[in-house]
Design an enzyme around this catalytic site. Sequence first.
Site, PDB file in Angstrom:
ATOM      1  N   THR A 203      86.026  52.876 127.495  1.00  0.00           N
ATOM      2  CA  THR A 203      85.374  52.790 128.809  1.00  0.00           C
ATOM      3  C   THR A 203      85.498  54.049 129.658  1.00  0.00           C
ATOM      4  O   THR A 203      84.504  54.563 130.182  1.00  0.00           O
ATOM      5  CB  THR A 203      85.934  51.586 129.590  1.00  0.00           C
ATOM      6  OG1 THR A 203      85.545  50.388 128.926  1.00  0.00           O
ATOM      7  CG2 THR A 203      85.407  51.555 131.020  1.00  0.00           C
TER       8      THR A 203
ATOM      9  N   ASP B 227      88.524  49.801 138.093  1.00  0.00           N
ATOM     10  CA  ASP B 227      88.768  51.004 138.893  1.00  0.00           C
ATOM     11  C   ASP B 227      88.144  52.236 138.242  1.00  0.00           C
ATOM     12  O   ASP B 227      87.409  52.988 138.873  1.00  0.00           O
ATOM     13  CB  ASP B 227      90.272  51.211 139.136  1.00  0.00           C
ATOM     14  CG  ASP B 227      91.130  50.996 137.900  1.00  0.00           C
ATOM     15  OD1 ASP B 227      90.694  51.334 136.778  1.00  0.00           O
ATOM     16  OD2 ASP B 227      92.256  50.478 138.050  1.00  0.00           O
TER      17      ASP B 227
ATOM     18  N   ASP C 238      78.759  52.275 127.945  1.00  0.00           N
ATOM     19  CA  ASP C 238      79.880  53.187 127.717  1.00  0.00           C
ATOM     20  C   ASP C 238      80.346  53.176 126.271  1.00  0.00           C
ATOM     21  O   ASP C 238      80.998  54.103 125.804  1.00  0.00           O
ATOM     22  CB  ASP C 238      81.044  52.849 128.647  1.00  0.00           C
ATOM     23  CG  ASP C 238      81.445  51.380 128.597  1.00  0.00           C
ATOM     24  OD1 ASP C 238      80.686  50.554 128.041  1.00  0.00           O
ATOM     25  OD2 ASP C 238      82.525  51.044 129.129  1.00  0.00           O
ATOM     26  N   HIS C 239      80.018  52.121 125.537  1.00  0.00           N
ATOM     27  CA  HIS C 239      80.363  51.973 124.123  1.00  0.00           C
ATOM     28  C   HIS C 239      79.766  50.666 123.642  1.00  0.00           C
ATOM     29  O   HIS C 239      79.250  49.874 124.432  1.00  0.00           O
ATOM     30  CB  HIS C 239      81.887  51.965 123.911  1.00  0.00           C
ATOM     31  CG  HIS C 239      82.606  50.949 124.743  1.00  0.00           C
ATOM     32  ND1 HIS C 239      82.593  49.600 124.460  1.00  0.00           N
ATOM     33  CD2 HIS C 239      83.337  51.071 125.885  1.00  0.00           C
ATOM     34  CE1 HIS C 239      83.286  48.937 125.367  1.00  0.00           C
ATOM     35  NE2 HIS C 239      83.740  49.811 126.262  1.00  0.00           N
TER      36      HIS C 239
END
Length: 546
Positions: free
Chosen positions: A79, A163, A352-353
Site C-alpha cells: 500500500t 494514515d 496500489d496493488h
Amino acid sequence: MLTPKKWLLGVLVVSGMLGAQKTNAVPRPKLVVGLVVDQMRWDYLYRYYSKYGEGGFKRMLNTGYSLNNVHIDYVPTVTAIGHTSIFTGSVPSIHGIAGNDWYDKELGKSVYCTSDETVQPVGTTSNSVGQHSPRNLWSTTVTDQLGLATNFTSKVVGVSLKDRASILPAGHNPTGAFWFDDTTGKFITSTYYTKELPKWVNDFNNKNVPAQLVANGWNTLLPINQYTESSEDNVEWEGLLGSKKTPTFPYTDLAKDYEAKKGLIRTTPFGNTLTLQMADAAIDGNQMGVDDITDFLTVNLASTDYVGHNFGPNSIEVEDTYLRLDRDLADFFNNLDKKVGKGNYLVFLSADHGAAHSVGFMQAHKMPTGFFVEDMKKEMNAKLKQKFGADNIIAAAMNYQVYFDRKVLADSKLELDDVRDYVMTELKKEPSVLYVLSTDEIWESSIPEPIKSRVINGYNWKRSGDIQIISKDGYLSAYSKKGTTHSVWNSYDSHIPLLFMGWGIKQGESNQPYHMTDIAPTVSSLLKIQFPSGAVGKPITEVIGR
C-alpha cells in the site's frame, strides 16, 4: 485633464488586457480527483461487469479512457509504495518509501512509513494513531507540483481510512490530510498540517456517520444466489468478521460489533461509503473546484483491501463490496457533476496493488500454490546460531527481504558475505522459493526480466534488506492462511486498473504496456505542470491526445 474620450480608451485597454489574460490562461480543470481502490485487481473491472450499474465503473469505462495493460514496476507491491509511486511517478529506490514498514539499520528497529514523533495528534489523544507525516518521503508528488505551479493557491486534500494512504498522496504541503481513528470512530490529522481540526471535519465527525452506516448490518446487495462470480458463502479459507462464528451472510450484529471495535468498519463495504462521504465533505468544506485555480483531492478506498485480506478475492464478501462501491462511485460522480460541473473535473482511478487467490481456493481447483516459510527469521536464526555461534544475526525479515544485524556481526567477528552466502544457500532449499538475490549484486543476478528490473527499482540502499527473496507463483505468506495477501511481482499483484474520465479525456482504451509510474507524468502533462522531482515514468500519449 482626463477627458471622457481618454477615460473610455483607458477602460477599453484595461478590459482588453484582462480579457487577454483570461484567454491566455492555461486550460486546466477546476478539480482533479485521484481515486485509489486498495487491492483492486484489474480483472475486477470485468469479473463483475454485468452487475455494475451505469454510473460508476461503467461510466468511467464507457465515457473515459481505460488502460488495460498497466503494471507495477517494482517489488514489494504494498500500500505505502503503491500510493507513493502513483503520485510521485517514481520507485522506492528514488522516493524512499521502501515498504509499509522497513528495518532502520542505524536505529536498529522497524520503522513505519509515515511515523513521525516530532508531530502530535490532532483530534485524538492516541500518539500511535496521530503521530504521522510525509517526512520519510524523499520526492515531490504531483499534488506538490500543482502547488508549486499555482504558487500554493491550489487546495490539496487527502482522505483515507489509512494514515499512509491519505498522507503520501497529498504530498509535503497540502491543505490537509485526514485519516480514521479506530479508537474514536472519527477522522483525525496531525500537527504537521494544523493545530486543530477544521470546522468541516468536526461537523462531519459529529454526525457519527460510521454508526449510521453499520446500523442495519451487512447483507448482500442482490439475492445471494446471483453471486455466480464467487465461491459458495461458507468456505474454510475465509476469515471471520466481528462476533459471527462463520464467514457467511448476513452479518446482523455489525452495529454491536462496531461499538466494541470501531475499526471493524474497515472490513465492510461501508468503510468506502464513509470515505467518499468524507471526500464530499472535504470538497464542500474547502470550497474545492469553485474557481479557475485547480484543486486536487486524493481518495483512497481502503475497505476493498481489508475485505480482500479477510475473505479472499473469490468471496461473496469481496464481490458485494465492489457492487456497493460501484453505487457509491455513481453517487460521488453525480455530486461532482452538481458541485463542479460535468467537464470541469478530471478523475483518474487506479489501485496500489492487486491480490493473489487464496491458497485454499487454489488447492481446491488444483492450481499451483502453497505457503511461504512459516517463521523464516526464527528458523534461520536457529541455523545461524548452530553454524556461526551467534544469536539473532538476522535482525528482521519483512517485504520478502532479510536484514542482518551489523552490530551482532561486528561483535561476533563475522563477515557479512559469509553469513549472507550461507542464508542464501539455505533459502534456496525451500520449496516455496524461486530466486534468492544479494541486494549488493542485483545487476549481476541471472534472473529474467521483468523480475530483475522490479527488484532493482524496489531496492533502496538505505531502507531495504540484504537479501531479496522471490517466491514461486501462487505462494503466500504463512500469516495469510485465511483470505489473501500481496507483495510480489506476479500479475495477480502487479496488474492494476487505470481509468481517466472527465476534463480533457476522450473515450477509448489501449492495450499498450504502461507502468504505475506513468500516472503522475500523465496527470502533470494534462495540467501542464512540471513532473514530480523523482519521476521516472512517461506521459501516456493516448490519454493526453498527443
